[in-house]
Design a protein around this motif. Structure first.
Motif, PDB file in Angstrom:
ATOM      1  N   HIS A 111       3.079  -2.522   3.209  1.00 28.27           N
ATOM      2  CA  HIS A 111       2.721  -3.273   1.995  1.00 28.27           C
ATOM      3  C   HIS A 111       1.270  -3.018   1.565  1.00 28.27           C
ATOM      4  N   HIS A 115      -0.275  -1.580  -1.959  1.00 30.08           N
ATOM      5  CA  HIS A 115      -1.295  -2.133  -2.860  1.00 30.08           C
ATOM      6  C   HIS A 115      -2.249  -1.036  -3.336  1.00 30.08           C
ATOM      7  N   SER A 136      -6.339  -9.345  -0.750  1.00 26.67           N
ATOM      8  CA  SER A 136      -5.126 -10.061  -1.151  1.00 26.67           C
ATOM      9  C   SER A 136      -5.080 -11.407  -0.439  1.00 26.67           C
ATOM     10  N   ASP A 301       1.438  -8.917  -6.030  1.00 25.87           N
ATOM     11  CA  ASP A 301       2.600  -8.274  -5.420  1.00 25.87           C
ATOM     12  C   ASP A 301       3.628  -7.823  -6.463  1.00 25.87           C
TER      13      ASP A 301
HETATM   14 ZN    ZN Z   1       0.337  -8.205  -1.347  1.00 28.50          ZN
END
Ligand code: ZN
Ligand code: KG4
Length: 333
Positions: A111, A115, A136, A301
């Motif tokens: 993940h 980003h 984040s 996200d």
């Molecule tokens: Zn995230």
């Protein structure tokens, strides 16, 4: 190569179709904020259940919006960590079943690297190598990015993530969840100099961060001066935000100067903070650094960023098998 991206690591159910890792045909995000808002944070079990309800309609919408038939897809990319295990399992299980049924290659992606890949979706992405600041809700890190999938971590937070600090401070100020956007808005009416909160680790040469001390300092301040919550809330928000932004800006600029690469990407939910966007551009311009910040909907996200990094993995032949597992903490894919 047309990639279907799937993201369910936290409280957004997201699906996107991206062409050649660059052109977004659709980018659908179902936010669960309304579900978690009454609890002041994400409730993992509720997140998993809502992902189960939404994953099929969200993927169907992504295909329909992009006018993409499942036969024209070339691969499926899915976030397999880090994140909430129960939430990740929904996306990964769906992606495995879908890829198997359609005879498509599958790739599980990190993940956090996703980003960073959000900048690849912008018209003028940074040339390699560049430094990426990821800020984040779950992570705050600095990476030296040598190629589309080649990341070297320079530093990370030792405790809370930057977004987590925004969320915790918003909670203790009674501003609800999530906190980033509301603190961003209130700060516009406040004086960032009136109340000074600590800037952690700025005296050190390394690239690690620490944000739990700032949160504690705000908590102490409102206990000491309880009336400030109603009379000076804008100044508290602005003072806190300035402290976080100061640290992020200075560490990121130092990293680019140290690596001598001249390009900085700023990604993750906190990169949509208006003060951070302004300050980092000012500071970078003064140091001859070019800053790349994705548009706000690619900072929080989403699945387009997952499809973007997945495209590079699949182009390199990096496929996942059907035993692909999920993981909660940072790990390379
Ligand atoms: Zn995230
Ligand atoms: O990247 P993201 O959508 O999810 C994670 O991977 O964590 O980031 C969410 C975080 C939350 O902590 C939220 O409060 C923060 O990003 N955030 C902001 C802003 N918009 C979202 N923080 C500061 N200012 C904002 N405008």
């Amino acid at each position: 190569m047309m990639i279907l991206g799937i993201e369910t690591s936290c409280d957004e159910t997201a699906a996107a179709v991206v062409f050649r890792g660059k052109t977004i045909l659709s980018n659908i995000v179902w936010s669960q904020v309304a579900t978690h808002h009454p609890y002041g944070g994400v409730v993992p079990e509720l997140a998993s259940r809502e992902h189960i309800e939404k994953i099929v309609p969200v993927v169907e919408e992504a295909l329909a919006y992009g006018k993409v038939d499942s036969n024209s897809l070339d691969g499926v990319a899915v976030t397999c960590g880090p994140g909430l295990v129960g939430a990740l399992l929904v996306g990964v299980s769906f992606a495995k079943a879908y890829a198997y049924a359609q005879g498509l290659p599958l790739t599980g992606v990190n993940h956090l690297y996703g980003h960073v890949a959000a900048v690849y979706l912008e018209p003028h992405p940074p040339p390699f190598p560049f430094v990426a600041l990821l800020a984040s809700g779950g992570h705050t890190s600095l990476y030296y990015v040598k190629g589309p999938t080649d990341f070297i971590q320079l530093g990370q937070t030792r405790d809370d993530a930057a977004g987590e600090a925004f969320d915790k401070v918003a909670k203790l100020l009674g501003l609800g969840y999530p906190g980033g956007q509301v603190i961003d808005q209130l700060s516009k009416e406040g004086n960032p100099e009136r109340i000074r909160f600590p800037r952690a680790l700025l005296d050190r040469t390394g690239f690690d961060f620490s944000f739990s001390g700032i949160k504690t300092a705000v908590s102490r301040y409102v206990h000491r001066e309880p009336e400030a919550r109603s009379t000076r809330i804008n100044d508290i928000a602005a003072g806190f935000q300035e402290a976080v932004v100061d640290v992020l800006v200075q560490k990121a600029v130092l990293a680019v100067k140290t690596k001598g690469c001249g390009h900085l990407a700023v990604v993750g939910g906190v990169a949509s903070n208006t003060r951070l966007r302004t300050r980092i551009k000012e500071e970078a311009a003064g140091n001859g650094i070019t800053v790349h910040i994705p548009r706000p909907e690619l900072c929080t996200d989403n699945a387009a960023m997952i499809a973007a990094i997945g495209y590079h993995y699949l182009s390199q032949g990096k496929k996942s098998c059907l035993d692909l597992d999920v993981y909660s903490k940072i790990r390379k894919p």
